[in-house]
Design an enzyme around this catalytic site. Structure first.
Site, PDB file in Angstrom:
ATOM      1  N   LEU A 272       5.472   4.212  24.170  1.00 14.20           N
ATOM      2  CA  LEU A 272       5.785   3.285  25.827  1.00 14.20           C
ATOM      3  C   LEU A 272       5.408   1.873  26.471  1.00 14.20           C
ATOM      4  CD1 LEU A 272       6.205   4.971  28.654  1.00 14.20           C
ATOM      5  CD2 LEU A 272       3.918   4.823  29.165  1.00 14.20           C
TER       6      LEU A 272
ATOM      7  N   ILE B  76      -3.909  10.209  13.742  1.00 11.73           N
ATOM      8  CA  ILE B  76      -4.315  10.254  11.754  1.00 11.73           C
ATOM      9  C   ILE B  76      -5.496   8.745  11.631  1.00 11.73           C
ATOM     10  CG2 ILE B  76      -2.403  10.985  10.675  1.00 11.73           C
ATOM     11  CD1 ILE B  76      -1.793   8.179   9.886  1.00 11.73           C
ATOM     12  N   ASP B  77      -5.907   8.103  12.257  1.00  6.36           N
ATOM     13  CA  ASP B  77      -6.618   6.967  12.301  1.00  6.36           C
ATOM     14  C   ASP B  77      -8.506   7.244  12.677  1.00  6.36           C
ATOM     15  OD1 ASP B  77      -4.401   5.068  11.658  1.00  6.36           O
ATOM     16  OD2 ASP B  77      -4.533   4.097  13.313  1.00  6.36           O
TER      17      ASP B  77
ATOM     18  N   ARG C  52      -3.705  -0.489 -16.025  1.00  2.11           N
ATOM     19  CA  ARG C  52      -2.971  -1.276 -14.921  1.00  2.11           C
ATOM     20  C   ARG C  52      -3.981  -1.302 -13.529  1.00  2.11           C
ATOM     21  NH1 ARG C  52       3.358   1.051 -14.894  1.00  2.11           N
ATOM     22  NH2 ARG C  52       4.417  -0.295 -15.930  1.00  2.11           N
TER      23      ARG C  52
ATOM     24  N   GLN D 288       1.665   9.236   4.477  1.00  3.58           N
ATOM     25  CA  GLN D 288       0.243  10.560   5.281  1.00  3.58           C
ATOM     26  C   GLN D 288       0.420  11.110   6.583  1.00  3.58           C
ATOM     27  OE1 GLN D 288      -2.866   6.373   4.710  1.00  3.58           O
ATOM     28  NE2 GLN D 288      -0.129   5.605   5.026  1.00  3.58           N
TER      29      GLN D 288
HETATM   30  O1  F6P Z   1      -1.248   4.842  14.653  1.00  2.00           O
HETATM   31  C1  F6P Z   1      -1.582   5.908  14.112  1.00  2.00           C
HETATM   32  C2  F6P Z   1      -0.547   4.962  12.508  1.00  2.00           C
HETATM   33  O2  F6P Z   1      -0.217   6.065  11.965  1.00  2.00           O
HETATM   34  C3  F6P Z   1      -0.771   3.202  12.558  1.00  2.00           C
HETATM   35  O3  F6P Z   1      -1.899   3.812  11.443  1.00  2.00           O
HETATM   36  C4  F6P Z   1       0.810   3.067  12.473  1.00  2.00           C
HETATM   37  O4  F6P Z   1      -0.207   1.425  11.955  1.00  2.00           O
HETATM   38  C5  F6P Z   1       0.922   3.190  12.672  1.00  2.00           C
HETATM   39  O5  F6P Z   1       0.439   4.742  13.516  1.00  2.00           O
HETATM   40  C6  F6P Z   1       2.899   2.986  12.515  1.00  2.00           C
HETATM   41  O6  F6P Z   1       3.459   3.418  13.587  1.00  2.00           O
HETATM   42  P1  F6P Z   1       5.049   4.015  13.262  1.00  2.00           P
HETATM   43  O7  F6P Z   1       5.122   4.900  13.313  1.00  2.00           O
HETATM   44  O8  F6P Z   1       5.476   3.120  14.842  1.00  2.00           O
HETATM   45  O9  F6P Z   1       5.415   2.399  12.589  1.00  2.00           O
END
Ligand code: F6P
Length: 341
Positions: free
Chosen positions: A73, A126-127, A162, A274
């Site tokens: 938003l 997810i954070d 590596r 992820q």
């Molecule tokens: O806030 C969740 C998140 O997945 C962050 O870890 C990441 O930086 C961001 O969203 C990525 O956002 P977008 O999907 O807008 O690229």
């Protein structure tokens, strides 16, 4: 009771489980009606919504993403929404709005609540960086994906002697890097909370190879920064949502390590992998419990609050408390993983 539900911000595995749970509890126990706004707050502002009954949420428990769509938003649109909350509630006939989202979404939820809209929030990301809740759903799935990726990268890294630099999500909080790095036995972990010195990573890799080890894995959060002046990497500009545009720390660090070590170092950016796909059992359960408790709170008229996990209990906490600061990785959690910093 008529409930409006929406999912906003970056998507996250478990969103559909919340939507399903809200509909089940509301329809089955309270004979309530649920409508779902499309694409986050945009649907609320533009009057785009659909009716959600038991059929509409059938089979979505294990599905990733969100059946309602999501969007971020813009601030000026939020102001517009706050000025019109009474009209909005009347127009859609909703008694309560349940926004499911991260820090930005919950901040907007709090503003709408302060402006007079009955709101019950559900935190997701997810954070895992929302204060007031021990866990957010989606985090367990993301950690699992990142851990599996590093497990796989170890075997190919060893075959080729590596260094693998694995970049995971985490803008301001390094929870995914910390926990997936620990779970996968990464040899270095770099978090946004503590600037890292590439010289320490070089020392670690050299020490490993001197012991006959043939590879190393470094897990770096996308928001991690090197110690000022230690390597060429700057802070990016801020975008329209207030987020830093990252310069690609995984790639920059792999390049730096390769240059200093004279060994191959490969960046692997896990990115949105992820966030995609089916949620883990843990995330499905947490999301379902959050949905259940959100409806209970709505039924009790407990507005301006959000669901939160405390230990193993789901409780209601004020939205104001949840959005005042981000939950970053504390020093004692870093100390536990000290050998790999
Ligand atoms: O806030 C969740 C998140 O997945 C962050 O870890 C990441 O930086 C961001 O969203 C990525 O956002 P977008 O999907 O807008 O690229």
């Amino acid at each position: 009771m008529r409930i409006g539900v929406l999912t906003a911000g970056g998507d996250c595995p478990g969103l559909n489980a919340v939507i399903r749970s809200v509909v089940h509890r509301a329809v089955t126990n309270y004979d309530a009606e649920v409508i779902g706004f499309e694409d986050g707050y945009a649907g609320l502002l533009e009057g785009r919504y659909r009716s959600l009954d038991l059929d509409a949420v059938s089979g979505i428990l294990a599905r990733g993403g969100t059946i309602l769509g999501s969007s971020r938003l813009q601030r000026d649109r939020l102001r517009e929404a706050c000025e019109n909350v009474q009209d909005t509630a009347r127009e859609f006939g909703i008694d309560v709005l349940i926004p499911i989202g991260g820090e930005g979404t919950l901040t907007a939820a709090r503003m709408l609540s302060d402006a007079g809209l009955p709101v019950v929030g559900v935190p997701k990301t997810i954070d895992n960086d929302i204060s007031s809740t021990d866990r957010t759903f989606g985090f367990d799935t993301a950690v699992g994906v990142a851990t599996e990726a590093m497990d796989r990268l170890k075997t190919t890294a060893e075959s080729h002697q590596r260094v693998m630099v694995v970049e995971v999500m985490g803008r301001h909080a390094g929870w995914i890097a910390l926990e997936s790095g620990m779970a996968a036995g990464a040899h270095g972990i770099c978090l946004p909370e503590r600037p890292f010195d590439p010289a320490d990573l070089v020392k670690m890799v050299e020490e490993r190879f001197s012991r006959g080890k043939r590879f190393a894995v470094v897990c770096v959060a996308e928001g991690a920064h090197p110690v000022e002046g230690s390597m060429d990497y700057g802070h990016g500009a801020i975008d329209q949502f207030g987020h830093e545009r990252f310069q690609g720390i995984g790639t920059a660090l792999a390049f730096e390590l390769e240059r200093r070590l004279g060994k191959e170092a490969k960046p692997v950016i896990l990115g949105h992998i992820q966030r995609g796909g089916t949620p883990t059992a843990y995330d499905r359960v947490l999301a379902t419990r959050f949905g259940w408790h959100a409806v209970e709170a709505a039924h009790r008229g407990e507005f301006g609050r959000m669901t939160a996990l405390r230990g193993t209990d789901v409780v209601m906490v004020p939205l104001a408390e949840a959005v005042t600061e981000l939950k970053t990785v504390p020093k004692d959690r870093m100390d536990e993983a000290e050998s790999v910093f």
